[in-house]
Design a protein around this motif. Sequence first.
Motif, PDB file in Angstrom:
ATOM      1  N   ASP A  82       0.857  -1.013  -0.045  1.00 28.97           N
ATOM      2  CA  ASP A  82      -0.108   0.236   0.120  1.00 28.97           C
ATOM      3  C   ASP A  82       0.771   1.173  -0.005  1.00 28.97           C
ATOM      4  OD1 ASP A  82      -2.202  -1.217  -0.300  1.00 28.97           O
ATOM      5  OD2 ASP A  82      -2.996  -0.930   2.080  1.00 28.97           O
ATOM      6  N   SER A 140      -0.430  -6.034  -7.814  1.00 24.90           N
ATOM      7  CA  SER A 140       0.361  -5.495  -6.702  1.00 24.90           C
ATOM      8  C   SER A 140       1.385  -4.572  -7.393  1.00 24.90           C
ATOM      9  CB  SER A 140       1.276  -6.594  -6.180  1.00 24.90           C
ATOM     10  OG  SER A 140       2.569  -6.528  -5.888  1.00 24.90           O
ATOM     11  N   GLY A 177      -4.766  -0.488  -7.081  1.00 23.19           N
ATOM     12  CA  GLY A 177      -5.816  -1.654  -6.902  1.00 23.19           C
ATOM     13  C   GLY A 177      -5.794  -2.781  -7.839  1.00 23.19           C
ATOM     14  N   GLU A 224       2.317   1.718  -3.341  1.00 22.84           N
ATOM     15  CA  GLU A 224       1.280   2.217  -4.259  1.00 22.84           C
ATOM     16  C   GLU A 224       1.032   3.803  -4.053  1.00 22.84           C
ATOM     17  OE1 GLU A 224      -2.124  -0.358  -5.375  1.00 22.84           O
ATOM     18  OE2 GLU A 224      -3.337   1.084  -4.546  1.00 22.84           O
ATOM     19  N   HIS A 225       0.808   4.004  -2.747  1.00 23.54           N
ATOM     20  CA  HIS A 225       0.943   5.797  -2.637  1.00 23.54           C
ATOM     21  C   HIS A 225       1.860   6.348  -3.411  1.00 23.54           C
ATOM     22  CE1 HIS A 225      -2.270   4.861   0.472  1.00 23.54           C
ATOM     23  NE2 HIS A 225      -2.821   5.817  -0.150  1.00 23.54           N
ATOM     24  N   ASP A 282      -3.807  -8.303  -2.341  1.00 22.85           N
ATOM     25  CA  ASP A 282      -3.036  -7.738  -0.939  1.00 22.85           C
ATOM     26  C   ASP A 282      -1.815  -8.380  -1.041  1.00 22.85           C
ATOM     27  OD1 ASP A 282      -5.671  -9.342   1.065  1.00 22.85           O
ATOM     28  OD2 ASP A 282      -3.788 -10.029  -0.035  1.00 22.85           O
TER      29      ASP A 282
END
Lengths: 232, 180
Positions: free
Chosen positions: B5, B72, B69, B8-9, B113
Amino acid sequence: MTDDTIQPDDLGDDALAGEYALGLLTGDAHADASKRARTDIAFALKVNAWQNHFAAIAEAVDPVTPPRGLFRKIRRQAFEETLWGYIRQIGLIPAFVGAAAAALILYVTVQFDVFNTGQEPTPTMIAEMVAEDDTLVVAAAFTSDGRLFVDRRIGASAPDRSLELWLIAGDAAPVSLGVLAADQTLNEIEVPAELQDSLAGATLAISDEPQGGSPTGAPTGAVLAVGQITTL
Amino acid sequence: MTTPDDIEHMILRVGLGERDAFEALYSATSAKLFGICLRVLKDRTTAEDVLQDIYLRLWRGGAATYTAGKASPITWLATIARNRSIDKLRQIRPTRPLEDAPEVADPALGPADLAEAASERTRIFACLDELDPDKSAAVQGAYLNGDTYADLAARFDVPLNTMRTWLRRSLMRLKDCLSQ
């Protein structure tokens, strides 16, 4: 499907997508698969699915720390090209809120200096164009490599009209430097080489023009904001 | 610890031109990607060039093509590193047919995830293990060494078409196994 010679064959397509994702194909077979990966969504999805599966093989490779100086090199190259990046970032910083455009430009300048590694273009001249009633504020910075960055900080063109930027040097007639983009506040404008020398001390002005700019080559609408170019 | 995550950000923020994020993304992912470049190219200088090119491309708009999303972010980056390295490999090996490695298109697997990504990872290896060792090695060799059918046919001393039939069958077995 755009290619009639390729028969729909789901089973064969899965294998073909796998071969393509692995890079096994050469010549015409590769070219055909490559074309399909770009034009045939079902096939492209199969290629993607394979790529994501195979990525696990790459992810399993042991990490190796790259040499120390490499990021400095990358950063210099990346940020050098993107004065946009500076201005965009600076635009997000709410410093000097309420101050005049001059303060904002000064701030831009300070930022340029902070990041300046000697290779990056630095602003050599600045200008602020402010409408009398403050409904339009446009900042401009010329850089050492001959580019002009224009930041429309407050205000926009009227519906179906355009804002056009003019250079007024001495007694010469205004020369158009281009129309400011309606959909973004930042503009990068190339100043023709023959005009570069006349910038210092000249005046920048913004006029209200028909969409796309003045049809005559001279300002036709109201002059909304004016500012003098200052050498740093 | 940096999570997918977080990565990704970072990618999304690099897409917006945020310098801090670019630096953070490099810190978090460069060792992983450099390992892949080095494994494919087997030459430090060339691997550094490719790594530099990858991050410059990410900064110049590549990061903005990432779709959050879907797959990965590590998978996305690893695929870029592998494909760019294979491209380079083919450029500098002029004896081989000059072909582009497949472009990375938009990864289309479902939301991944960490746990899912991990099971994905073990799944491909479990399925590769079900193939003959030769064929498993050929698949992995093609992926990491850039071997084409022509290379593999020469190495195994079989006609190219035989090689192709061989590997297509293996790919279909892999596919069956992966979709179980």
